[in-house]
Design an enzyme around this catalytic site. Structure first.
Site, PDB file in Angstrom:
ATOM      1  N   LYS A   1       4.455   9.582   8.637  1.00 40.54           N
ATOM      2  CA  LYS A   1       4.088   8.224  10.392  1.00 40.54           C
ATOM      3  C   LYS A   1       4.996   8.971  11.202  1.00 40.54           C
ATOM      4  O   LYS A   1       5.086   9.516  11.575  1.00 40.54           O
ATOM      5  CB  LYS A   1       4.348   7.579  10.353  1.00 40.54           C
TER       6      LYS A   1
ATOM      7  N   TYR B   1       0.655  -1.510  -0.291  1.00 43.64           N
ATOM      8  CA  TYR B   1      -0.380  -0.034   0.196  1.00 43.64           C
ATOM      9  C   TYR B   1       0.879   1.504   0.155  1.00 43.64           C
ATOM     10  O   TYR B   1       1.786   1.093   0.764  1.00 43.64           O
ATOM     11  CB  TYR B   1      -1.264  -0.097   1.112  1.00 43.64           C
TER      12      TYR B   1
ATOM     13  N   ASP C   1       9.022   2.601  -0.415  1.00 44.96           N
ATOM     14  CA  ASP C   1       7.776   3.358   1.064  1.00 44.96           C
ATOM     15  C   ASP C   1       8.381   2.922   2.118  1.00 44.96           C
ATOM     16  O   ASP C   1       8.169   1.684   2.532  1.00 44.96           O
ATOM     17  CB  ASP C   1       6.408   2.990   0.253  1.00 44.96           C
TER      18      ASP C   1
HETATM   19  N1  PMP Z   1       2.884   4.124   2.452  1.00 44.57           N
HETATM   20  C1  PMP Z   1       3.311   3.474   3.283  1.00 44.57           C
HETATM   21  C2  PMP Z   1       3.736   2.033   3.476  1.00 44.57           C
HETATM   22  C3  PMP Z   1       1.783   3.464   3.984  1.00 44.57           C
HETATM   23  O1  PMP Z   1       1.484   2.341   5.206  1.00 44.57           O
HETATM   24  C4  PMP Z   1       1.263   4.401   4.228  1.00 44.57           C
HETATM   25  C5  PMP Z   1      -0.311   4.704   4.848  1.00 44.57           C
HETATM   26  N2  PMP Z   1      -0.636   3.353   6.067  1.00 44.57           N
HETATM   27  C6  PMP Z   1       1.132   4.586   3.372  1.00 44.57           C
HETATM   28  C7  PMP Z   1       1.961   4.591   1.914  1.00 44.57           C
HETATM   29  C8  PMP Z   1      -0.024   6.490   3.100  1.00 44.57           C
HETATM   30  O2  PMP Z   1       0.278   7.319   3.857  1.00 44.57           O
HETATM   31  P1  PMP Z   1      -0.644   8.535   4.773  1.00 44.57           P
HETATM   32  O3  PMP Z   1      -1.799   7.241   5.045  1.00 44.57           O
HETATM   33  O4  PMP Z   1      -0.587   8.751   5.595  1.00 44.57           O
HETATM   34  O5  PMP Z   1      -1.578   8.790   3.318  1.00 44.57           O
END
Ligand code: PMP
Length: 430
Positions: free
Chosen positions: A266, A143, A238
């Site tokens: 985060k 994701y 990511d």
């Molecule tokens: N990349 C990863 C690996 C994530 O875990 C998340 C959110 N859980 C995102 C991107 C997206 O981040 P956001 O919810 O702050 O838009």
């Protein structure tokens, strides 16, 4: 139990889609009422009915040193007194960029944004601008936020809601996203050969966290690096979850592989809305106003968010013992849970990397999307609700990573293990 949460949830559903501002909160995959929270300190959450829970969500990652961590709160207070935003440069943005560069290998330049989604969207735009190519490769069950290009075979809320491809994503966009299997270099090779000269970037969660926690097999990340070099493709890690969590320098440091671009979220914002993307100078110099790839944000580099993130990262940078302690605590929880499930003769596969941990109720080793899906979702659902009753707040889905914080004391971990013992017994007897 949950009386006030139930009332609030009813009100919320009238005027907020599904009653929540982000779908993973809605308890869709476990059923029941989402818990509304009032306050938190360290690893203890208090809900609006006054019940306490040991927290394994940690706001989905940022709270690595616990909630209401004093240096963060102090930094926000002090900064807020001098205005919440200028829309002009501030010193703390410079200090933040310098600090990240010091902590992480390969980040020559970094640009702040407001979420992990924005960071990933921007990173692929930069990779496309840099290479002049259109396609990207992502992995099934990974994701990268809700940018159109990523909502193809995605993990997290998109996975649990059964919407691997969302309506509203155009066919044109979907065509430019190719999907490979996590931990399977051959599936990547095939795509690179089939689309030779068309792939701009490979984006990967170096440790998958959005189909539950799945570590990279030995050789997977170095293999991606080699393939990217051989095919002139930009490698994007990511690290929204793993960044500053599984090591000071994230997955790049832990696995000794340097990506061309890295995305963050985060922890970098300590619970305030922050994301960032950074990497090699040559690639980052594509970004406006130096280069032609446009990227912007009214509130990007917001003083409150930067002050909070800077306070948290500074502490992590100063005291690497936090990482050793997190590793010890998570191993302790891992062993305790393993014993519990063995004692109850439940098939459970527990994955752990640093302070990320997931329990899959399956006899299979979980290494990719297919094996993650073999988890007994009905058992997880019952286990989740029994844990909640026993005062342990787990991510409300079988396909999410649990996060430990350094505020999880041995006592809290023992309470969690004891809760798991009674919870699994009740879940099995239902
Ligand atoms: N990349 C990863 C690996 C994530 O875990 C998340 C959110 N859980 C995102 C991107 C997206 O981040 P956001 O919810 O702050 O838009």
């Amino acid at each position: 139990m949950l009386e006030t949460s139930k009332k609030l949830f009813e009100r919320a559903q009238q005027f907020i889609p599904g009653g929540v501002n982000s779908p993973a909160r809605a308890f869709k995959s476990v059923g029941g009422t989402p818990v509304f929270f009032e306050k938190a300190e360290g690893s203890l959450l208090t809900d609006v009915d006054g019940k306490e829970y040991i927290d394994y969500v940690g706001s989905w990652g940022p709270m690595i040193l616990g909630h209401a961590y004093e240096p963060v709160i102090e930094a926000v207070r002090e900064t807020a007194g001098r205005s919440t935003s200028f829309g002009a440069p501030t010193e703390v943005e410079v200090k933040m960029a310098e600090l990240v560069r010091q902590m992480v290998p390969g980040v020559d330049k970094i640009r702040m944004v407001n979420s992990g989604t924005e960071a990933c969207m921007s990173a692929i735009r930069v990779a496309r601008g840099y290479t002049g190519r259109d396609k990207i490769i992502k992995f099934e069950g990974n994701y990268h936020g809700h940018g159109d290009s990523f909502l193809i075979n995605a993990g997290s809320g998109a996975l649990t809601l059964g919407q691997p491809s969302s309506p509203g994503v155009t066919k044109g966009t979907a065509q430019d996203t190719l999907t490979a299997d996590f931990n399977d270099l051959n599936s990547v090779k095939q795509l690179l050969n089939e689309y030779e000269g068309e792939v701009a970037a490979i984006i990967v969660e170096p440790v998958a966290g959005n189909m539950g926690c799945i570590p990279p097999k030995k050789g997977f990340l170095p293999g991606l690096r080699e393939l990217c070099d051989a095919h002139d493709v930009v490698l994007i890690f990511d690290e929204v979850m793993t960044g500053f969590r599984i090591a000071k320098g994230g997955a790049q440091q832990r696995y000794g592989v340097t990506a061309d671009l890295v995305t963050y979220g985060k922890i970098i914002g300590a619970g305030l809305p922050v994301g960032a993307f950074g990497g090699r100078r040559e690639v980052m110099d594509e970004v406006s106003p130096v280069g032609p790839v446009y990227q912007a944000g009214t509130l990007s580099g917001n003083p409150l968010a930067m002050a909070a993130g800077f306070a948290l990262l500074s502490e992590l940078n100063k005291n690497p013992r936090h990482y050793d302690e997190l590793e010890e605590k998570t191993t302790y929880l891992f062993s305790g849970l393993k014993e519990v499930f063995e004692a109850h003769e439940v098939a459970a596969s527990i994955n752990r990397v640093g302070s990320m941990i997931s329990v899959f109720f399956t006899g299979e080793e979980v290494i990719d999307f297919r094996t993650a899906r073999s988890t007994d979702q009905r058992l997880f659902k019952r286990f989740f609700h029994e844990m909640l009753k026993n005062g342990v707040y787990l991510p409300p889905s079988p396909f999410e990573s649990w996060f430990l914080a350094n505020s999880h004391t041995e006592l809290l971990l023992d309470d969690t293990i004891a809760a798991a013992d009674t919870a699994i017994a009740s879940a099995l007897s239902e």
